[in-house]
Design a protein around this motif. Sequence first.
Motif, PDB file in Angstrom:
ATOM      1  N   ASP A  13      18.867  38.755  14.858  1.00 27.68           N
ATOM      2  CA  ASP A  13      18.054  39.943  15.095  1.00 27.68           C
ATOM      3  C   ASP A  13      16.560  39.613  15.186  1.00 27.68           C
ATOM      4  O   ASP A  13      15.745  40.472  15.471  1.00 27.68           O
ATOM      5  CB  ASP A  13      18.311  40.990  13.999  1.00 27.68           C
ATOM      6  N   ALA A  14      16.196  38.351  14.915  1.00 26.72           N
ATOM      7  CA  ALA A  14      14.779  37.973  14.952  1.00 26.72           C
ATOM      8  C   ALA A  14      14.262  37.928  16.386  1.00 26.72           C
ATOM      9  O   ALA A  14      14.984  37.527  17.290  1.00 26.72           O
ATOM     10  CB  ALA A  14      14.589  36.609  14.295  1.00 26.72           C
ATOM     11  N   LYS A  15      13.022  38.360  16.546  1.00 24.77           N
ATOM     12  CA  LYS A  15      12.429  38.350  17.893  1.00 24.77           C
ATOM     13  C   LYS A  15      11.132  37.550  17.875  1.00 24.77           C
ATOM     14  O   LYS A  15      10.354  37.644  16.918  1.00 24.77           O
ATOM     15  CB  LYS A  15      12.168  39.770  18.353  1.00 24.77           C
ATOM     16  N   PHE A  16      10.928  36.785  18.917  1.00 24.91           N
ATOM     17  CA  PHE A  16       9.741  35.941  19.017  1.00 24.91           C
ATOM     18  C   PHE A  16       9.133  36.061  20.404  1.00 24.91           C
ATOM     19  O   PHE A  16       9.840  36.245  21.381  1.00 24.91           O
ATOM     20  CB  PHE A  16      10.116  34.465  18.778  1.00 24.91           C
ATOM     21  N   ASP A  17       7.830  35.892  20.425  1.00 22.37           N
ATOM     22  CA  ASP A  17       7.101  35.872  21.677  1.00 22.37           C
ATOM     23  C   ASP A  17       6.599  34.436  21.853  1.00 22.37           C
ATOM     24  O   ASP A  17       5.745  33.987  21.081  1.00 22.37           O
ATOM     25  CB  ASP A  17       5.933  36.865  21.534  1.00 22.37           C
ATOM     26  N   VAL A  18       7.157  33.708  22.812  1.00 21.48           N
ATOM     27  CA  VAL A  18       6.781  32.296  22.983  1.00 21.48           C
ATOM     28  C   VAL A  18       5.563  32.192  23.891  1.00 21.48           C
ATOM     29  O   VAL A  18       5.545  32.745  24.993  1.00 21.48           O
ATOM     30  CB  VAL A  18       7.958  31.476  23.572  1.00 21.48           C
ATOM     31  N   LYS A  19       4.526  31.496  23.385  1.00 26.28           N
ATOM     32  CA  LYS A  19       3.289  31.359  24.162  1.00 26.28           C
ATOM     33  C   LYS A  19       2.887  29.888  24.228  1.00 26.28           C
ATOM     34  O   LYS A  19       3.014  29.167  23.240  1.00 26.28           O
ATOM     35  CB  LYS A  19       2.150  32.133  23.468  1.00 26.28           C
ATOM     36  N   LYS A  20       2.358  29.498  25.371  1.00 28.27           N
ATOM     37  CA  LYS A  20       1.881  28.126  25.540  1.00 28.27           C
ATOM     38  C   LYS A  20       0.495  28.004  24.915  1.00 28.27           C
ATOM     39  O   LYS A  20      -0.380  28.845  25.150  1.00 28.27           O
ATOM     40  CB  LYS A  20       1.831  27.806  27.033  1.00 28.27           C
ATOM     41  N   VAL A  21       0.294  26.959  24.118  1.00 27.74           N
ATOM     42  CA  VAL A  21      -1.015  26.757  23.474  1.00 27.74           C
ATOM     43  C   VAL A  21      -1.732  25.563  24.109  1.00 27.74           C
ATOM     44  O   VAL A  21      -2.958  25.496  24.148  1.00 27.74           O
ATOM     45  CB  VAL A  21      -0.846  26.541  21.948  1.00 27.74           C
ATOM     46  N   GLY A  22      -0.959  24.601  24.602  1.00 27.99           N
ATOM     47  CA  GLY A  22      -1.508  23.422  25.276  1.00 27.99           C
ATOM     48  C   GLY A  22      -0.377  22.763  26.034  1.00 27.99           C
ATOM     49  O   GLY A  22       0.741  23.293  26.055  1.00 27.99           O
ATOM     50  N   ASP A  23      -0.647  21.599  26.629  1.00 25.24           N
ATOM     51  CA  ASP A  23       0.416  20.897  27.350  1.00 25.24           C
ATOM     52  C   ASP A  23       1.502  20.478  26.377  1.00 25.24           C
ATOM     53  O   ASP A  23       1.256  19.684  25.464  1.00 25.24           O
ATOM     54  CB  ASP A  23      -0.152  19.645  28.043  1.00 25.24           C
ATOM     55  N   GLY A  24       2.699  21.006  26.534  1.00 30.82           N
ATOM     56  CA  GLY A  24       3.801  20.651  25.646  1.00 30.82           C
ATOM     57  C   GLY A  24       3.670  21.212  24.238  1.00 30.82           C
ATOM     58  O   GLY A  24       4.362  20.771  23.322  1.00 30.82           O
ATOM     59  N   VAL A  25       2.790  22.163  24.057  1.00 34.87           N
ATOM     60  CA  VAL A  25       2.618  22.799  22.735  1.00 34.87           C
ATOM     61  C   VAL A  25       2.783  24.311  22.902  1.00 34.87           C
ATOM     62  O   VAL A  25       2.090  24.928  23.718  1.00 34.87           O
ATOM     63  CB  VAL A  25       1.224  22.500  22.122  1.00 34.87           C
ATOM     64  N   TRP A  26       3.712  24.869  22.139  1.00 35.23           N
ATOM     65  CA  TRP A  26       3.948  26.305  22.196  1.00 35.23           C
ATOM     66  C   TRP A  26       3.966  26.877  20.778  1.00 35.23           C
ATOM     67  O   TRP A  26       4.134  26.144  19.792  1.00 35.23           O
ATOM     68  CB  TRP A  26       5.318  26.623  22.814  1.00 35.23           C
ATOM     69  N   VAL A  27       3.810  28.183  20.732  1.00 41.42           N
ATOM     70  CA  VAL A  27       4.063  28.872  19.467  1.00 41.42           C
ATOM     71  C   VAL A  27       5.056  29.992  19.748  1.00 41.42           C
ATOM     72  O   VAL A  27       4.962  30.666  20.775  1.00 41.42           O
ATOM     73  CB  VAL A  27       2.767  29.428  18.828  1.00 41.42           C
ATOM     74  N   ALA A  28       6.024  30.158  18.851  1.00 41.27           N
ATOM     75  CA  ALA A  28       6.910  31.312  18.899  1.00 41.27           C
ATOM     76  C   ALA A  28       6.389  32.268  17.828  1.00 41.27           C
ATOM     77  O   ALA A  28       6.562  32.019  16.633  1.00 41.27           O
ATOM     78  CB  ALA A  28       8.345  30.901  18.631  1.00 41.27           C
ATOM     79  N   VAL A  29       5.692  33.304  18.271  1.00 37.69           N
ATOM     80  CA  VAL A  29       5.103  34.268  17.328  1.00 37.69           C
ATOM     81  C   VAL A  29       6.183  35.270  16.933  1.00 37.69           C
ATOM     82  O   VAL A  29       6.770  35.931  17.794  1.00 37.69           O
ATOM     83  CB  VAL A  29       3.893  34.997  17.956  1.00 37.69           C
ATOM     84  N   ALA A  30       6.439  35.357  15.626  1.00 38.27           N
ATOM     85  CA  ALA A  30       7.496  36.232  15.130  1.00 38.27           C
ATOM     86  C   ALA A  30       7.066  37.691  15.201  1.00 38.27           C
ATOM     87  O   ALA A  30       5.939  38.035  14.839  1.00 38.27           O
ATOM     88  CB  ALA A  30       7.840  35.861  13.690  1.00 38.27           C
ATOM     89  N   ALA A  31       7.972  38.545  15.677  1.00 37.11           N
ATOM     90  CA  ALA A  31       7.717  39.988  15.648  1.00 37.11           C
ATOM     91  C   ALA A  31       7.888  40.479  14.215  1.00 37.11           C
ATOM     92  O   ALA A  31       8.635  39.873  13.434  1.00 37.11           O
ATOM     93  CB  ALA A  31       8.704  40.694  16.566  1.00 37.11           C
ATOM     94  N   PRO A  32       7.197  41.566  13.838  1.00 42.18           N
ATOM     95  CA  PRO A  32       7.412  42.126  12.501  1.00 42.18           C
ATOM     96  C   PRO A  32       8.902  42.385  12.269  1.00 42.18           C
ATOM     97  O   PRO A  32       9.619  42.760  13.204  1.00 42.18           O
ATOM     98  CB  PRO A  32       6.648  43.457  12.553  1.00 42.18           C
ATOM     99  N   ALA A  33       9.363  42.138  11.052  1.00 40.89           N
ATOM    100  CA  ALA A  33      10.783  42.320  10.744  1.00 40.89           C
ATOM    101  C   ALA A  33      10.916  42.798   9.306  1.00 40.89           C
ATOM    102  O   ALA A  33      10.026  42.571   8.485  1.00 40.89           O
ATOM    103  CB  ALA A  33      11.544  41.012  10.918  1.00 40.89           C
TER     104      ALA A  33
END
Length: 333
Positions: A13-33
């Motif tokens: 049930d977890a939701k994440f917003d994946v964003k690119k931070v640099g070349d080959g570097v991402w963050v999956a930002v967790a939605a409130p839960a």
Amino acid sequence: MDCCGHEGIGGGDAKFDVKKVGDGVWVAVAAPAYKVNCNTAIIESDDGVMVVDTHSKPSAARVIVEQLRGLTTRPVRYVVNTHFHWDHWHGNEVYPAAYPNAEIVTNQITREAMVKKGLKRIQDHVRTVPAEIAKLRAEAAAAPSSSSQREKLQSDLRLAEAYLAEVKALKPALPTIAFEQTMKLYRRDREIHLLHLGRAHTEGDVFVYLPKEKVVITGDAVIGWTPYMGDGYPEDWTGTLDRLAQLDFTHIIMGHGDVVGRDWLTTFRAYVDDMVAAVRKEVATGAALDEVKQRVTAALAPTYEKPFSAYGEYRPWRTGLAGNVERTFAMVS
Ligand SMILES: [Zn+2]
């Protein structure tokens, strides 16, 4: 019960917003839960992938594994835990199961905290969540039928039940590699530094630093809302953040909340510093805890209530501050 209505990608049930931070570097930002999830940082190198932190439950980590398939064909080699809190390592077991060569890495202090406190807290959750579920069920039944309040309570109830099932079945995967002060990985295309800079959110906070990409990953030593200090060291925190500030970076991937720049570190450090100073000042007058809470809130609100309310309804500043004052009061009294 509708078994699948709340499930997302990867069966969790977890939701994440994946964003690119640099070349080959991402963050999956967790939605409130209902049961908070941390962010995951994803770093791809020539020989595989490092992920930082694994959320509150295996199904949340499985959502990330699913999303990784869309980002890279390389396997996960390293899983880093920034500290021993449940919402940062309960998903560990998913990685060695999905990637047989994955190593779980943290520092010696945090590994010890997982063994001494983290494992026990898993049993605490198994013991206490049923009462939480009973309370949610009673509140949902008492709420006006087909109100949004009842819907929210019923949704929280489903999430609490799903969480309990997972925490009962947890196979805690402790770190397989522990370092002392610093561990550095030199890959063909990237350097990754794992650093312990002193106590802050916990006794063993790990920072992950990418010097070339100028990115730092802070765990909960820096977050987007009021820090949790229940296991923290408010008086040491600013010193640790000062050592962090000496590093050269432009992007901060925090344990919770969106990616920020150095400005937020300045605000966050100032909050911790001013809060500790204000509590010390009130304690010196002999004021009782409740008075200290009131006065410190009044003193800090004009400066900090707004910046620390970006996630206000999810994590209200005044509630967070009250906890911070309590912890600091106990430490300085
Ligand atoms: Zn934490």
